[in-house]
Motif scaffolding. Structure first.
Motif, PDB file in Angstrom:
ATOM      1  N   LYS A 337      -0.176  -2.267   6.577  1.00  0.00           N
ATOM      2  CA  LYS A 337      -0.048  -1.593   5.218  1.00  0.00           C
ATOM      3  C   LYS A 337       0.019  -0.225   5.612  1.00  0.00           C
ATOM      4  CE  LYS A 337      -2.073  -5.386   3.045  1.00  0.00           C
ATOM      5  NZ  LYS A 337      -3.222  -6.078   2.030  1.00  0.00           N
ATOM      6  N   TYR A 457      -1.138   0.868  -0.455  1.00  0.00           N
ATOM      7  CA  TYR A 457      -1.324  -0.337   0.552  1.00  0.00           C
ATOM      8  C   TYR A 457       0.082  -1.268   0.676  1.00  0.00           C
ATOM      9  CZ  TYR A 457      -5.897   1.155   0.170  1.00  0.00           C
ATOM     10  OH  TYR A 457      -7.103   1.642   0.670  1.00  0.00           O
ATOM     11  N   PRO A 459       3.447  -2.803   2.266  1.00  0.00           N
ATOM     12  CA  PRO A 459       3.548  -2.982   3.839  1.00  0.00           C
ATOM     13  C   PRO A 459       4.392  -1.765   4.342  1.00  0.00           C
ATOM     14  CG  PRO A 459       4.298  -4.921   2.294  1.00  0.00           C
ATOM     15  CD  PRO A 459       3.938  -3.794   1.543  1.00  0.00           C
TER      16      PRO A 459
END
Length: 696
Positions: A337, A457, A459
Motif C-alpha cells: 500500500k 493506504y 494499493p
C-alpha cells in the motif's frame, strides 16, 4: 461540517475563588499505587501572575455523568444506592415526558405563528432545532441504561504491553497473507481491545531530553540482548547494552560512525559537510528502515527533521526504540500500500540496508519512493548490492543492480555519485524529463484520476505520481529552513489560503502555547521533582519531547512550540474526516501524516509525552459515528506515556462529556474556562503511572 473553532486561548477565567492555590504537594509513589482503583484528585486551585485567571475542577465524580458516546446526565447523591437509582429513573422519565410535551406544544405554536412569507427563511433553522431535539431525547434515553456506563475500564493482560491494533501477523497469516504482506496494516472490525494497556513491570519514566536521546531504559522496550548485538542496519550496530540501560555510540566523541557516514553523503552531493544540507534545500528526510534512529539523532542537531518508518516488529522494533529516544517514527511499509503521505512530501529519502528489495515487483517500491520525493530531492541508498567490487563477482547481484540503475533512469533520477556501498540519485527538477523519455518507457505517468494528492493506504500504483500537483516546486527554489515555515502569499494560494488566515492561526497558537505552559509549568515542577542522576532541567523542565497534534490543520501548534523555544518534535496528524492541509504542513518543513481516528494510530504504546486536540471532538462528532468518544480516548491512553498530558480544546458540552469519560480512564482531569469564549473550554488531563505488580 461545523465551522472550525476559534484557534488559540486568549484568556482563561476562574469559576470560583481565584485567591486559593492549587494543592501542589508531590504524591508519594507508594500511596499512588495503593490508590489506583479509587483514584480521585482533591479539589485544588491555581493562581498565576498572568493576564488571566485559572480554575481547575476536580476529577471526582463530575458534574455530569456520561454514556458510551459521551452524553451527559445529572447524578443524585441522597439516600441509599437503590433509592437514588429509583429516584433518578423516576426523574428521568418525568423529565422526558415534560420535554416531549413542551417540545410538541412549542412546535405547534411555532408552526401556526409563522407567516407564509417567512417560512422559507427559517425552514432550515427549524429543521436543525428538530434534529437537536431528537439528539437530546436520544441522549436522555441512553441514560436509562444506568450507571454501568461509568464503570472504570479494566487493564489489559500482560501479553498486551506492546499491543498495536491493526497489526496482527499471526492473524494475517491465517487469512492467507504472505510475501511480506502479513506485516501490513489491517484494521478490521474488532481489531481493538476495550482495555487500558499497562507498562511493563520495571518500566521507568524516560530520561529527559537530550540525555534520553543517547540512553534509554531497557525495560521500557521489548528487545533481547541478542537483538541488541545482532547485525543489521548500519545504525542498529551503534548501540550497547549496559545493565538496565541501552546507550548509543553515536554520543561518543571517540567513535561516531554516523557522523562520518552523514559527512560522506554531504560530500557526495557536493556539500562541505552535513551542516550544509539546509542550504541545499534539505529539511525533511524519510529514513526507511531506520535501525534505531541514530542517523536522525545526529542530523537533528543540524536542524534536519528525520521521520523513521519501518515494518511492524513484535520484538526489537526499530520504531519503538527510535520513539523511546525522543525521535520521530511510525510504523510504515512499502509492501502493498501507498504510504499515508501526500505526493512530493520529503526532501530526501534514505535507506541504509533498510531491507527493501528495490528490484522486486517490477520496481513498484521505487515508484512509491519517487511519489513522496520532492522535485530535486535526493534518494540515498547504502547496500552491499551497490558495491562495484561485489556485484562484478556475483552475476545475480549485478543483474539486480542493473535493474535498479536502469529503472531509476526511467524515473528521471540522475545518478550523481557512487562510493563504496552508497549511491546518491537526484530527482528531476522539471516535468519535461518525462516527455523526453523513449516512447513506451515504463513506468508511465499517472492520469489525474490515478494521481491522488494524499492517498490513504491505497494499493501501490504502477505509474509516476505527483506530476499533476500544483506543488511541483524544486527544493532549491523553496525558502530554506527556518524561513520555509512562513509561506508567502503566492505559495499559500496553492492551498486555497489567504496570508491573513495563516497569520491569525499563528497568533492564536502563540497565545495558546503561552497559556498552556502557564498552566502546566507549576504542575510539572511539583509532580516531577528532580530524579537521582538528572541535571537541573531548564523551564519548562524538558518533560515534553514527543508531541502528538491530533488535528493539526495548518501546523500552527507546531510552529508556536518551535518559536517558543520548546525542545520538542510534533507529529502533525490531519484527520481524513476534515480539510486536507497535510501538504501545507509538510511544505512548511514539519512532519505529519493522514489518519482516520476511528482506527488505531500506527505506533507502539507509550509513545507520546503530550497529546493535543483542538476542535477534534467537534470534527469527529459531525461525521457518521463509526466509533465512540470512548474508543477515541482509549486510543489516546494507549499512545500516552505514564505521567503524560492531554490538552483538549473544544465546545463546552463536548468537553464536559469528555471530562466524564476520564473517570473511566482513571485520568486526573481539570476543566478550564476561557474568558474570551464562553462557548468553549479546555480539558487538561494527566495519565497516572499505574504499575503492574510483578508475578512471583
Amino acid at each position: 461540517m461545523p465551522r472550525p473553532l476559534h484557534r488559540g486561548v486568549s484568556g482563561i477565567r476562574v469559576s470560583g475563588n481565584s485567591n486559593d492555590f492549587w494543592d501542589a504537594e508531590v504524591k508519594d509513589k507508594t500511596e499512588k499505587e495503593e490508590s489506583d482503583r479509587n483514584h480521585s484528585s482533591s479539589q485544588s486551585f491555581l493562581s498565576l501572575r498572568s493576564p488571566f485567571r485559572l480554575f481547575f475542577q476536580d476529577n471526582s465524580p463530575p458534574k455530569y455523568g456520561v454514556t458510551e458516546n459521551g452524553f451527559t446526565s445529572d447524578p443524585f447523591r441522597g439516600g441509599t444506592p437503590r433509592s437514588r437509582h429509583r429516584l433518578t429513573m423516576l426523574f428521568l422519565k418525568l423529565s422526558l415526558v415534560v420535554i416531549v410535551i413542551l417540545a410538541l406544544t412549542g412546535s405547534f405554536w411555532w408552526t401556526i405563528s409563522i407567516s407564509t412569507s417567512s417560512r422559507g427563511h427559517i425552514f432550515r433553522g427549524y429543521r436543525r432545532l428538530q434534529e437537536q431535539l431528537v439528539s437530546d431525547l436520544w441522549d436522555i434515553g441512553e441514560l436509562s441504561l444506568g450507571p454501568s456506563r461509568l464503570k472504570e475500564i479494566e487493564f489489559c493482560s500482560e501479553e498486551s504491553e506492546n499491543y498495536i491494533p491493526c497489526f496482527n501477523v499471526s492473524e494475517n497469516v491465517a487469512l492467507g497473507y504472505s510475501d511480506g504482506n502479513e506485516y501490513d496494516r489491517l484494521c478490521g472490525h474488532g481489531s481493538r481491545k476495550s482495555c487500558l494497556v499497562l507498562p511493563p513491570v520495571n518500566y521507568k519514566i524516560p530520561l529527559r531530553w537530550p540525555t534520553g536521546k543517547d540512553v534509554i531504559w531497557v525495560a521500557n522496550v521489548k528487545i533481547t540482548g541478542q537483538e541488541v548485538f545482532s547485525s543489521g542496519s548500519l545504525t542498529k550496530r551503534m548501540m550497547m547494552l549496559e545493565e538496565d540501560q541501552i546507550s548509543f555510540r553515536s554520543a561518543s566523541l571517540m567513535f561516531d560512525g554516523v557522523e562520518d557516514y552523514s559527512h560522506q553523503i554531504a560530500e557526495m552531493i557536493g556539500l562541505r559537510n552535513e551542516s550544509n544540507f539546509i542550504q541545499a534545500g534539505v529539511r525533511t528526510i524519510l529514513d526507511i528502515g531506520c535501525g534505531y534512529g541514530s542517523f536522525g539523532a545526529h542530523l537533528f542537531s543540524k536542524q534536519l527533521l528525520t521521520m523513521c518508518i519501518a515494518n511492524y516488529e513484535s520484538s526489537g522494533s526499530q520504531v519503538q526504540l527510535t520513539l523511546e529516544r525522543g525521535l520521530p517514527a511510525m510504523i510504515g511499509s512499502f509492501n502493498s500500500k501507498q504510504l499515508p503521505y501526500p505526493s512530493l512530501s520529503f526532501d530526501m529519502l534514505h535507506c541504509a540496508r533498510c531491507g527493501v528489495d528495490w528490484d522486486k515487483k517490477d520496481g513498484i517500491f521505487l515508484i512509491e519512493a519517487d511519489r513522496v520525493l520532492k522535485p530535486g530531492g535526493y534518494f540515498v541508498w547504502t547496500s552491499p548490492l551497490t558495491n562495484v567490487h561485489t556485484f562484478l563477482r556475483d552475476k545475480e547481484k549485478q543483474k539486480r543492480w542493473n535493474f535498479v540503475h536502469d529503472f531509476a533512469e526511467n524515473l528521471c533520477w540522475e545518478l550523481i555519485s557512487q562510493q563504496d556501498e552508497t549511491v546518491v540519485w537526484k530527482k528531476t527538477n522539471t516535468k519535461s524529463c518525462y516527455s523526453s523519455r523513449k516512447p513506451g518507457s515504463c513506468p508511465p505517468i499517472c492520469s489525474k484520476g490515478q494521481d491522488a494528492e494524499s492517498p490513504y493506504y491505497r494499493p501501490l500504483q504502477n505509474c509516476i505520481g505527483g506530476t499533476n500537483s500544483r506543488r511541483w516546486v524544486p527544493i532549491e527554489e523553496r525558502a530554506t529552513w527556518p524561513f520555509r515555515s512562513n509561506l508567502n502569499k503566492n505559495e499559500l494560494e496553492l492551498y486555497g489560503l489567504h496570508s491573513e488566515e495563516l497569520v491569525v492561526d499563528t497568533a492564536n497558537y502563540k497565545t495558546a502555547v503561552r497559556n498552556y505552559w502557564s498552566l502546566l509549568s507549576p504542575l510539572i515542577f511539583s509532580d516531577h521533582p528532580k530524579r537521582p542522576g538528572d541535571e537541573d532541567p531548564s523551564p519548562p523542565y524538558n518533560t515534553f519531547r514527543n508531541v502528538l497534534d491530533m488535528n493539526a490543520r495548518y501546523g500552527g501548534f507546531n510552529a508556536a512550540l518551535l518559536e517558543a523555544g520548546k525542545s520538542v518534535w510534533v507529529m502533525n496528524v490531519v484527520p481524513t474526516t476534515g480539510p486536507n492541509y497535510l501538504p501545507l504542513v509538510l511544505d512548511r518543513g514539519y512532519i505529519g501524516v493522514s489518519h482516520n481516528w476511528c482506527e488505531a494510530f500506527p505506533t507502539y504504546p507509550r509513545t507520546y509525552d503530550m497529546v493535543h486536540a483542538d476542535g477534534l471532538l467537534s470534527l469527529e462528532t459531525s461525521q457518521y459515528r463509526r466509533c465512540t468518544m470512548l474508543d477515541l480516548f482509549t486510543e489516546i491512553d494507549r499512545l500516552l506515556r505514564p505521567e503524560g498530558w492531554v490538552i483538549i480544546h473544544d465546545k463546552a458540552p463536548l468537553i464536559e462529556s469528555a471530562r466524564a469519560l476520564t473517570v473511566q480512564l482513571k485520568w486526573d482531569a481539570r476543566v478550564v474556562e476561557i474568558e474570551s469564549n464562553s462557548d468553549e473550554r479546555l480539558l487538561i488531563c494527566q495519565k497516572p503511572f499505574f504499575k503492574r505488580q510483578a508475578t512471583s
